[in-house]
Enzyme design. Sequence first.
Site, PDB file in Angstrom:
ATOM      1  N   ASP A  18       0.861  -1.189   0.000  1.00 44.16           N
ATOM      2  CA  ASP A  18       0.000   0.000   0.000  1.00 44.16           C
ATOM      3  C   ASP A  18       0.896   1.237   0.000  1.00 44.16           C
ATOM      4  O   ASP A  18       2.087   1.150   0.335  1.00 44.16           O
ATOM      5  CB  ASP A  18      -0.922   0.020   1.224  1.00 44.16           C
ATOM      6  N   SER A  19       0.311   2.362  -0.351  1.00 44.09           N
ATOM      7  CA  SER A  19       1.060   3.613  -0.289  1.00 44.09           C
ATOM      8  C   SER A  19       1.445   3.939   1.156  1.00 44.09           C
ATOM      9  O   SER A  19       2.369   4.709   1.380  1.00 44.09           O
ATOM     10  CB  SER A  19       0.212   4.750  -0.864  1.00 44.09           C
ATOM     11  N   CYS A  81      -4.201  -1.451  -2.317  1.00 39.26           N
ATOM     12  CA  CYS A  81      -4.339  -0.006  -2.486  1.00 39.26           C
ATOM     13  C   CYS A  81      -5.176   0.207  -3.739  1.00 39.26           C
ATOM     14  O   CYS A  81      -4.802  -0.268  -4.824  1.00 39.26           O
ATOM     15  CB  CYS A  81      -2.951   0.616  -2.651  1.00 39.26           C
ATOM     16  N   GLU A 166      -3.211   9.264   7.567  1.00 36.68           N
ATOM     17  CA  GLU A 166      -1.734   9.131   7.589  1.00 36.68           C
ATOM     18  C   GLU A 166      -1.121  10.018   8.678  1.00 36.68           C
ATOM     19  O   GLU A 166      -0.075   9.698   9.222  1.00 36.68           O
ATOM     20  CB  GLU A 166      -1.144   9.514   6.222  1.00 36.68           C
ATOM     21  N   CYS A 200     -11.112   2.724  -0.572  1.00 37.49           N
ATOM     22  CA  CYS A 200      -9.747   3.112  -0.217  1.00 37.49           C
ATOM     23  C   CYS A 200      -9.447   2.362   1.066  1.00 37.49           C
ATOM     24  O   CYS A 200     -10.250   2.388   2.011  1.00 37.49           O
ATOM     25  CB  CYS A 200      -9.655   4.622   0.004  1.00 37.49           C
ATOM     26  N   HIS A 202      -7.545   2.900   3.414  1.00 41.03           N
ATOM     27  CA  HIS A 202      -7.371   3.710   4.626  1.00 41.03           C
ATOM     28  C   HIS A 202      -8.707   3.985   5.329  1.00 41.03           C
ATOM     29  O   HIS A 202      -8.726   4.282   6.516  1.00 41.03           O
ATOM     30  CB  HIS A 202      -6.773   5.076   4.274  1.00 41.03           C
TER      31      HIS A 202
HETATM   32  N1  DGL Z   1      -4.964   3.043   0.639  1.00 39.06           N
HETATM   33  C1  DGL Z   1      -4.868   3.724  -0.626  1.00 39.06           C
HETATM   34  C2  DGL Z   1      -6.091   3.372  -1.469  1.00 39.06           C
HETATM   35  O1  DGL Z   1      -6.715   2.339  -1.217  1.00 39.06           O
HETATM   36  C3  DGL Z   1      -4.611   5.178  -0.365  1.00 39.06           C
HETATM   37  C4  DGL Z   1      -4.110   5.899  -1.525  1.00 39.06           C
HETATM   38  C5  DGL Z   1      -3.306   7.133  -1.252  1.00 39.06           C
HETATM   39  O2  DGL Z   1      -2.153   6.999  -0.849  1.00 39.06           O
HETATM   40  O3  DGL Z   1      -3.832   8.218  -1.500  1.00 39.06           O
HETATM   41  O4  DGL Z   1      -6.432   4.043  -2.409  1.00 39.06           O
END
Ligand code: DGL
Length: 284
Positions: A18-19, A81, A166, A200, A202
């Site tokens: 993931d990011s 992600c 984050e 997403c 997150h």
């Molecule tokens: N968890 C990522 C997603 O599902 C977040 C993306 C991001 O870093 O903006 O899209």
Amino acid sequence: MGFLFLDMKKTCPIGVFDSGYGGLTVLKEIVAKLPHYDYIYMGDNARAPYGPRSFDTVYQYTLECVEWFFAQGCELVILACNTASAKALRNIQQKDLPLIDPDKRVLGVIRPTTEIIGRFSKSGEIGILGTTGTVQSMSYPIEIAKFFPECKVYQESCPMWVPLVENNEYQKPGADYFIQENIAHIMQASENIDTLLLACTHYPLLLAKIKQFLPAGVTVVSQGEIVANSLVEYLRKHAELAEKISQNGQISFYTTDAVTDFDNHAGIFFGKAIASLHLDLQAK
Ligand code: DGL
């Protein structure tokens, strides 16, 4: 790219990417269903969020991370992600994998979700909450139309939600403003929306606040369990791949940013304390 092999070089873990922290909400559900496998998680926190970045940048970052997973011995990598799945997965699957190693697999989170999301809705009207990148890619409306052509899909990009998570601001009153604004906006699109997808990884951290601003009767769907169930099925169907994955029940965590920050926050997403290692993607 000549990545250094790290401590899992003799194993074949499942890579989960993931990011940042969000993919941990998916990893948690995968490990609950498949605890015997080895896993390696990597969050590219130093370059998060990916959501506002261009197609090319997300593709380039994601490919770089996928190559790192392969250098660790992974045969299977899950892009946990949505943004990376929306902007990089197709290119990696069609363009890069045939050149790198056609036997390796990279899977995303959009397909398993769109295959079943229509089942949650009685009205056939579904709202998608995602990053700007995911929404602009139109991946969800396009994919849902293949499996549930009768469904109407509405999208809302929530550019502030990943930064709130984050930066550990998501439980504070300031978060309410942005969550309420995006929820009100998508619910204005149609009063018949009865299902909202957190597109997403997150966003499950924001679930309590999201529910606070929703009208009664709207179901909120997170992806973790959906992706985990789909992986179980995928490995059942691809026994030749499943047999390659090592089974010591070990999980390693890597972040491209500071490990102390990662360890302090990541436990909330994963549900357990985490001790991560730092990864310098530039190290040759
Ligand atoms: N968890 C990522 C997603 O599902 C977040 C993306 C991001 O870093 O903006 O899209």
